[in-house]
Design an enzyme around this catalytic site. Structure first.
Site, PDB file in Angstrom:
ATOM      1  N   SER A 175       0.769  -1.292  -0.028  1.00  0.00           N
ATOM      2  CA  SER A 175      -0.023  -0.095   0.010  1.00  0.00           C
ATOM      3  C   SER A 175       1.033   1.181  -0.071  1.00  0.00           C
ATOM      4  O   SER A 175       2.023   1.280   0.395  1.00  0.00           O
ATOM      5  CB  SER A 175      -1.192   0.008   1.286  1.00  0.00           C
ATOM      6  OG  SER A 175      -1.634   1.175   1.391  1.00  0.00           O
ATOM      7  N   TYR A 188      -2.406  -1.292  10.199  1.00  0.00           N
ATOM      8  CA  TYR A 188      -2.653  -1.605   8.746  1.00  0.00           C
ATOM      9  C   TYR A 188      -1.148  -1.040   7.985  1.00  0.00           C
ATOM     10  O   TYR A 188      -0.511  -1.695   7.458  1.00  0.00           O
ATOM     11  CB  TYR A 188      -3.506  -1.061   8.101  1.00  0.00           C
ATOM     12  CG  TYR A 188      -3.811  -0.880   6.660  1.00  0.00           C
ATOM     13  CD1 TYR A 188      -4.435  -2.158   6.094  1.00  0.00           C
ATOM     14  CD2 TYR A 188      -3.411   0.060   5.897  1.00  0.00           C
ATOM     15  CE1 TYR A 188      -4.513  -2.134   4.568  1.00  0.00           C
ATOM     16  CE2 TYR A 188      -3.522  -0.139   4.523  1.00  0.00           C
ATOM     17  CZ  TYR A 188      -3.974  -1.018   3.839  1.00  0.00           C
ATOM     18  OH  TYR A 188      -4.270  -1.106   2.630  1.00  0.00           O
TER      19      TYR A 188
END
Length: 284
Positions: A175, A188
């Site tokens: 990400s 995350y």
């Protein structure tokens, strides 16, 4: 405490159903296939919706049979299977928790037994839970996020490795938060940093076997993950508008990065990361 945390599917609506999402994400491939994956067999985690569905659809258009691994969204998985079969390819659906090592082994075995082998592993599945303060992150959530996002990737790669051969590929989904950080996605973004390091290390580990390992680092993409609890509700109307392109991306704008890394076009690339992020990483 159990070694494997139970999936957090009741706390905040995650993972989320694409069938209930409006507007619907764009998953359709944008161009005719050219046979770049003819005869290949791919396993895609999180393949029921979002980026995973778009990857499964594009891989099928390019000639691959696809195993669709997902947690619990049976309606979405059935739709993705239909999409793959409409492209004239074989598809199977496998439901379960990738945070469980035994399930990963079962999923790979079922893929090999039913489809005849495994050439491409796409580690796409993941979860995120926003929290304003680090003290709001519970131990259960921290363990669960790591269990899904990095342990599951590790388990799936371990199970797949004995079946991969010369020319095979592993593509991991990291990400932009690994590079830019995220004030409300501490756990995350930490897992995504681990995924990038895992990608580079596994690439070196498998390079002598001519198995390539690369990653894709999407920016804000319109999938069920964010409106189903991955972002705070008040943030959804502005989701992706702060990118240089001024909008969120669509899954079918990310899938071609996975295709490129899966096929022979990327034969001299391993340990690399592609960035379909609307310019976010460049501007950070």
């Amino acid at each position: 405490m159990s070694d494997v945390m139970e999936p957090m599917i009741h706390e905040d609506g995650l993972p989320g159903h694409e069938s209930r999402l409006e507007p619907k994400p764009d998953w359709e491939p944008r161009y005719p296939g050219s046979g770049r994956l003819d005869g290949k067999i791919a396993l895609v985690t999180g393949g029921d919706s979002g980026i995973g569905r778009a990857v499964a659809a594009l891989f099928a258009r390019e000639g691959a049979d696809v195993a669709i691994v997902y947690l619990c969204e049976h309606d979405d998985a059935a739709k993705t299977r239909e999409i793959v079969e409409t492209e004239g390819r074989r598809a199977i659906t496998i439901a379960g928790d990738i945070g469980n090592k035994a399930f990963c082994e079962k999923a790979v075995k079922q893929t090999v037994d039913q489809l005849g082998g495994l050439d491409i592993l796409v580690n796409n599945a993941g979860e995120q839970h926003p929290d304003k303060d680090i003290t709001d992150i519970t131990e259960e959530q921290l363990r669960r996020t790591f269990q899904t996002n990095i342990f599951g990737m590790f388990f799936m790669s371990q199970a797949a490795a004995p079946h991969l051969k010369q020319g095979s590929a592993i593509i991991n989904c990291t990400s932009e938060t690994m590079y830019a950080g995220s004030p409300e996605l501490l756990d995350y973004s930490s897992t995504k940093g681990a995924i990038t390091a895992f990608t580079r290390s596994l690439a070196l580990n498998l390079v002598k076997k001519d198995i390539r390992v690369n990653a894709v680092a999407p920016g804000p993409i319109w999938t069920p993950l964010n409106p189903s609890g991955g972002q705070r509700p008040e943030k959804i109307p502005e989701f992706g508008k702060d990118t240089p392109m001024g909008r969120p991306g669509q899954p079918n704008e990310v899938a071609p990065s996975f295709l490129f890394l899966a096929c022979e076009d990327a034969s001299y690339m391993t340990g690399q990361v592609l960035h379909p992020d609307g310019g976010d990483t460049t501007s950070s």
